[in-house]
Design a protein around this motif. Structure first.
Motif, PDB file in Angstrom:
ATOM      1  N   GLU A  37      56.583  58.340  24.102  1.00 54.14           N
ATOM      2  CA  GLU A  37      57.836  59.043  24.407  1.00 54.14           C
ATOM      3  C   GLU A  37      58.846  58.855  23.283  1.00 54.14           C
ATOM      4  O   GLU A  37      59.555  59.799  22.912  1.00 54.14           O
ATOM      5  CB  GLU A  37      58.411  58.540  25.732  1.00 54.14           C
ATOM      6  N   GLN A  39      57.800  61.102  20.361  1.00 52.77           N
ATOM      7  CA  GLN A  39      58.081  62.518  20.601  1.00 52.77           C
ATOM      8  C   GLN A  39      59.574  62.809  20.466  1.00 52.77           C
ATOM      9  O   GLN A  39      59.971  63.807  19.862  1.00 52.77           O
ATOM     10  CB  GLN A  39      57.596  62.926  21.995  1.00 52.77           C
ATOM     11  N   SER A  40      60.403  61.931  21.023  1.00 49.74           N
ATOM     12  CA  SER A  40      61.850  62.112  20.929  1.00 49.74           C
ATOM     13  C   SER A  40      62.314  62.053  19.485  1.00 49.74           C
ATOM     14  O   SER A  40      63.153  62.859  19.053  1.00 49.74           O
ATOM     15  CB  SER A  40      62.556  61.037  21.758  1.00 49.74           C
ATOM     16  N   ASN A  91      53.786  68.862  21.359  1.00 53.96           N
ATOM     17  CA  ASN A  91      53.780  67.453  21.781  1.00 53.96           C
ATOM     18  C   ASN A  91      52.644  66.661  21.118  1.00 53.96           C
ATOM     19  O   ASN A  91      51.596  67.208  20.778  1.00 53.96           O
ATOM     20  CB  ASN A  91      53.679  67.316  23.306  1.00 53.96           C
TER      21      ASN A  91
END
Length: 427
Positions: free
Chosen positions: A403, A406-407, A349
């Motif tokens: 987010e 990361q996606s 991450n």
């Protein structure tokens, strides 16, 4: 001709005045007080990928690869005098270029702007295309294509494109193949010109220290008056079905050159969405492989990569991919180690502090890249041709969340989409 819209970006301290000529030409004027140079960029959304199209009368045509690039060369020739000679005589810096999707022509000058503007609009709007002229240029273009094909970086990239895509015009560079360049004729180029070099498809951007109303008055008598319709592209199927997992060729290199690609299946047809994805993908690749990244340092210290290693994102409406490349001694191990490093990065991450640091650096990079009239004009023309909001990159950058990043990282490196191309030394 009147101003139809004004765009102001307070952070960049730039104002863009948009206008539309009676023939449909879209114009952007950017006053830059205090600068000595003025720059004009003239372009259209027509490039190496546009091989099949339907004319306004309904007739369909298919032209050889390299036609858009060949047409650019023919416009440079001018009707009576080479365009470069005309600009050189006026002391201007001039050039042009053809990509997969666009063709652009541009100049910058500190003197004789009016004369330079007249030259630019003259040769683009009124070329002379004959079989004799086309044949005359063929040898020069063939030499240029050979020069590209002799480059390991170029040759390896398009070998990888052949692996990533089953049937797409992006498999071939904008210059085309030597076989196709040999058969391009005046009819092909005239069809391309008539279909796409029409006022409704053209975009003109001028940046410099000038009065907006006076500039509009200068432009009016220099523009074509016809309102010709644009040809309709018959696009390649927007597919990322992998043609080959691995391709290898012998080439004139001393060490193997390895190219790893991940074609994307979820493509954005909207220009603003493509801009968002380009920014996100660029951030991901900078986080992973930028000069200051921890992952790059680890790979470098382990002697998996060297200074030749690089990674980038490229896309348009019907294709998109990540490409990583480098020089190594053991291609198989190189691919395994780099792929494993990517997987570990995704699993760990992205840290918020790393994301914010990179966002600030990217912000500075965008702003520092807009410090001259030519750079501003180029950026605005790119936005107009890509159909995204002018100067919106900073806003999109600020809106991206951790987010999202990361996606995107997980989507970009889908193992089922990976393709590899290797150039090995000749035996």
């Amino acid at each position: 001709m009147k101003i139809t819209r004004t765009i102001k970006h307070p952070q960049l301290q730039e104002t863009v005045y948009l206008a539309e000529a009676g023939n449909g030409l879209q114009i952007a004027l950017i006053p830059t007080p205090g600068f000595h140079t003025t720059s004009a960029h003239f372009g259209l959304r027509f490039g190496g990928n546009d091989l099949r199209f339907k004319m306004p009368d309904g007739e369909e045509h298919q032209v050889p690869t390299g036609s858009a690039h060949y047409l650019e060369h023919k416009l440079f020739e001018g009707r009576e005098e080479k365009v470069f000679d005309r600009f050189n005589r006026l002391g201007a810096n001039f050039n042009g270029g053809t990509s997969f999707c666009t063709t652009t022509y541009y100049f910058s000058t500190a003197n004789h702007f009016d004369e330079c503007l007249e030259v630019l609009l003259d040769f683009v709007q009124d070329p002379l295309i004959t079989e004799e002229r086309v044949d005359k240029e063929r040898g020069i273009i063939e030499q240029e294509v050979r020069m590209y094909q002799d480059s390991p970086g170029y040759h390896g990239t398009f070998l990888l494109h052949e692996a990533m895509y089953q049937s797409h015009s992006v498999r071939v560079g904008p210059g085309g193949t030597l076989e196709d360049v040999a058969r391009i004729n005046a009819t092909d180029l005239q069809r391309c010109y008539d279909g796409f070099y029409v006022p409704q498809a053209m975009r003109l951007v001028v940046a410099g220290d000038f009065d907006v109303d006076e500039m509009l008055q200068k432009l009016q008598p220099l523009l074509r008056t016809d309102e010709t319709a644009i040809a309709q592209r018959i696009s390649d199927d927007a597919t990322s079905v992998r043609a080959h997992a691995y391709l290898e060729e012998e080439f004139a290199v001393t060490r193997p050159h390895v190219f790893i690609g991940y074609a994307q299946s979820d493509l954005a047809t909207d220009g603003q969405q493509r801009l968002q994805r380009r920014i996100v993908a660029s951030l991901v690749l900078d986080l992973m492989f930028g000069q200051a990244s921890q992952l790059r340092k680890q790979l470098y210290d382990a002697q998996i990569i060297d200074d030749s290693f690089g990674a980038y994102w490229s896309s348009d409406q019907t294709w998109g991919h990540v490409i990583m490349s480098g020089v190594c001694d053991e291609p198989k191990k190189f691919v395994e180690d780099v792929t494993q490093a990517c997987a570990e990065f995704i699993a760990n991450n992205i840290k918020q502090e790393d994301f914010e640091r990179l966002r600030k650096a990217a912000w500075g990079g965008i702003v520092s890249g807009l410090q001259t009239p030519s750079a501003v004009a180029s950026s605005v023309l790119s936005s107009m041709l890509s159909e995204n909001e002018i100067f919106s990159a900073l806003d999109e950058l600020q809106a991206i969340s951790l987010e999202q990043l990361q996606s995107a990282t997980e989507q970009l490196f889908d193992p089922s989409k990976r393709a590899v191309a290797v150039l090995t030394p000749k035996r």
